[in-house]
Design a protein around this motif. Sequence first.
Motif, mmCIF file in Angstrom:
data_model
loop_
_atom_site.group_PDB
_atom_site.id
_atom_site.type_symbol
_atom_site.label_atom_id
_atom_site.label_comp_id
_atom_site.label_asym_id
_atom_site.label_seq_id
_atom_site.Cartn_x
_atom_site.Cartn_y
_atom_site.Cartn_z
ATOM 1 N N MET A 107 0.854 -1.210 0.000
ATOM 2 C CA MET A 107 0.000 0.000 0.000
ATOM 3 C C MET A 107 0.875 1.238 0.000
ATOM 4 S SD MET A 107 -2.809 1.167 2.853
ATOM 5 C CE MET A 107 -3.570 2.776 2.731
ATOM 6 N N PRO A 108 0.659 2.158 -0.963
ATOM 7 C CA PRO A 108 1.505 3.358 -1.023
ATOM 8 C C PRO A 108 1.142 4.352 0.077
ATOM 9 C CG PRO A 108 -0.187 3.445 -2.703
ATOM 10 C CD PRO A 108 -0.308 2.092 -2.062
ATOM 11 N N PHE A 109 2.140 5.077 0.535
ATOM 12 C CA PHE A 109 1.941 6.124 1.538
ATOM 13 C C PHE A 109 2.542 7.418 1.005
ATOM 14 C CE2 PHE A 109 2.398 2.135 3.985
ATOM 15 C CZ PHE A 109 1.144 2.107 4.594
ATOM 16 N N GLN A 110 2.371 8.474 1.796
ATOM 17 C CA GLN A 110 3.010 9.749 1.475
ATOM 18 C C GLN A 110 3.963 10.123 2.597
ATOM 19 O OE1 GLN A 110 0.338 13.013 0.539
ATOM 20 N NE2 GLN A 110 0.791 12.739 -1.627
ATOM 21 N N ILE A 111 5.030 10.824 2.215
ATOM 22 C CA ILE A 111 5.969 11.361 3.194
ATOM 23 C C ILE A 111 6.154 12.844 2.904
ATOM 24 C CG2 ILE A 111 7.955 10.630 1.787
ATOM 25 C CD1 ILE A 111 9.554 10.353 4.379
ATOM 26 N N ASP A 112 6.103 13.640 3.960
ATOM 27 C CA ASP A 112 6.213 15.097 3.805
ATOM 28 C C ASP A 112 7.650 15.527 4.016
ATOM 29 O OD1 ASP A 112 5.555 17.835 3.631
ATOM 30 O OD2 ASP A 112 5.427 17.949 5.815
ATOM 31 N N PHE A 113 8.272 16.106 2.979
ATOM 32 C CA PHE A 113 9.591 16.713 3.107
ATOM 33 C C PHE A 113 9.375 18.168 3.502
ATOM 34 C CE2 PHE A 113 10.822 12.946 0.910
ATOM 35 C CZ PHE A 113 12.155 12.737 1.247
ATOM 36 N N ARG A 114 9.577 18.469 4.780
ATOM 37 C CA ARG A 114 9.253 19.775 5.338
ATOM 38 C C ARG A 114 9.955 20.893 4.557
ATOM 39 N NH1 ARG A 114 7.578 20.935 10.522
ATOM 40 N NH2 ARG A 114 6.511 18.914 10.303
ATOM 41 N N GLY A 115 9.170 21.878 4.130
ATOM 42 C CA GLY A 115 9.710 23.000 3.380
ATOM 43 C C GLY A 115 9.892 22.719 1.906
ATOM 44 N N GLU A 116 9.569 21.502 1.461
ATOM 45 C CA GLU A 116 9.736 21.154 0.042
ATOM 46 C C GLU A 116 8.408 20.681 -0.550
ATOM 47 O OE1 GLU A 116 13.827 19.639 -0.981
ATOM 48 O OE2 GLU A 116 13.837 19.120 1.165
ATOM 49 N N LYS A 117 8.067 19.407 -0.365
ATOM 50 C CA LYS A 117 6.776 18.926 -0.869
ATOM 51 C C LYS A 117 6.483 17.540 -0.302
ATOM 52 C CE LYS A 117 8.916 17.322 -5.214
ATOM 53 N NZ LYS A 117 8.854 17.424 -6.694
ATOM 54 N N ALA A 118 5.230 17.136 -0.431
ATOM 55 C CA ALA A 118 4.831 15.785 -0.050
ATOM 56 C C ALA A 118 5.121 14.842 -1.214
ATOM 57 C CB ALA A 118 3.351 15.745 0.314
ATOM 58 N N VAL A 119 5.630 13.661 -0.885
ATOM 59 C CA VAL A 119 6.111 12.725 -1.902
ATOM 60 C C VAL A 119 5.432 11.370 -1.711
ATOM 61 C CG1 VAL A 119 8.149 11.410 -2.620
ATOM 62 C CG2 VAL A 119 8.332 13.864 -2.182
ATOM 63 N N PRO A 120 4.900 10.763 -2.774
ATOM 64 C CA PRO A 120 4.353 9.404 -2.651
ATOM 65 C C PRO A 120 5.483 8.379 -2.526
ATOM 66 C CG PRO A 120 4.250 10.150 -4.932
ATOM 67 C CD PRO A 120 4.725 11.331 -4.124
ATOM 68 N N VAL A 121 5.249 7.380 -1.701
ATOM 69 C CA VAL A 121 6.235 6.317 -1.514
ATOM 70 C C VAL A 121 5.582 5.002 -1.925
ATOM 71 C CG1 VAL A 121 7.825 5.199 0.081
ATOM 72 C CG2 VAL A 121 7.194 7.589 0.443
ATOM 73 N N ALA A 122 6.070 4.413 -3.011
ATOM 74 C CA ALA A 122 5.524 3.141 -3.484
ATOM 75 C C ALA A 122 6.006 2.002 -2.595
ATOM 76 C CB ALA A 122 5.940 2.899 -4.935
ATOM 77 N N GLU A 123 5.295 0.915 -2.649
ATOM 78 C CA GLU A 123 5.670 -0.256 -1.842
ATOM 79 C C GLU A 123 7.077 -0.729 -2.235
ATOM 80 O OE1 GLU A 123 3.959 -4.720 -0.758
ATOM 81 O OE2 GLU A 123 2.831 -3.372 -2.070
ATOM 82 N N GLY A 124 7.924 -0.915 -1.232
ATOM 83 C CA GLY A 124 9.288 -1.379 -1.471
ATOM 84 C C GLY A 124 10.295 -0.272 -1.683
ATOM 85 N N GLN A 125 9.833 0.962 -1.881
ATOM 86 C CA GLN A 125 10.743 2.087 -2.070
ATOM 87 C C GLN A 125 11.308 2.564 -0.736
ATOM 88 O OE1 GLN A 125 8.587 5.191 -4.232
ATOM 89 N NE2 GLN A 125 10.001 4.956 -5.959
ATOM 90 N N THR A 126 12.571 2.989 -0.752
ATOM 91 C CA THR A 126 13.129 3.683 0.396
ATOM 92 C C THR A 126 12.752 5.165 0.311
ATOM 93 O OG1 THR A 126 15.204 4.213 -0.724
ATOM 94 C CG2 THR A 126 15.103 2.105 0.472
ATOM 95 N N ILE A 127 12.977 5.875 1.394
ATOM 96 C CA ILE A 127 12.724 7.324 1.377
ATOM 97 C C ILE A 127 13.566 7.986 0.299
ATOM 98 C CG2 ILE A 127 13.033 9.456 2.696
ATOM 99 C CD1 ILE A 127 12.280 7.938 5.199
#
Length: 317
Positions: free
Chosen positions: A1-21
Amino acid sequence: MPFQIDFRGEKAVPVAEGQTILEASLAAGIPHYHACGGKGQCTTCRVLVLEGEENLSQLTSYEKAIKGVRKFPDNVRLACQTHVMGEGVSVQRLIKDDLDRHIFINEAEENITEVMGERRKLALFFIDIRNFTPFIESHLPFDVIHIMRRVFALFRNAIELYNGQIIDTAGDGLYAVFGLKTSIKKAAEAAVLTGLKILDDIKIFNNTYMRPYFNHTFEVGIGVHVGKVIYGNVGIGLSNNLTVMGFPVNIAARLQAATKELNNSFVISERTFRMLKNPPYAVGCDYINLKGVSSAYEVKLIGKPYHTKPAPLTEEV
């Protein structure tokens, strides 16, 4: 299941299954440093975890080994080794460009030449960061200290470019001298050129770093004076600390403080101005009253008015 990670001061980024940050940030176009190619063999991809630490994967053996040597705090992770396991993760890249890399992966400091008890003429240079308090009040402690290091690195580079010597720092300002190995006229020229370079560098820093990442800008106040002072090591065992003493030091500090009331970013004494071989354009001259000096002191204004006029000083209760 994909999630999102927020890079503070830059943008929110989708994270696909198996991907590292790291893989997710690179895929989203973030210029994320990873000198070793994302193999866990360096620390240039490190991130500061601001929120959602519980939704990250466990430390890998590479992270454990590096943390054991570098003593990183628990909320610093290697982006190349970390996976997102849930929503609500917010991070901040610690190394955004080459200067960040130099700050965080630093070589040993240069040795300071010790000079014992000399009386000589020097150019005295004081600089202070304006509108820093609002930044302190609205940002994380890490941001405050890191930006201070960035700005002070900018100051230091300019000062050393013109063969100046930093003597002391206090809060968001510092104090340097010029002329330890040159004539006083060359020292005055070097101090003024340093100030002009810093004004240009701060403008660039605001446009390329502060506005994009922090939506904030800085201005500075600079004061320069020349005079005969005592320069030496006071011998109290604090990392070979040096000091410069004398009434001209007080005048230079007062000129820096006067940038607020005169609404000009660079104020120098008339005596300094007369020593310059190629003096910069002065937008005007003024007179200020100095404690211990009977007559008003003539100064030249060679900077620019502040974009945000400093608030008037109020007496402390």
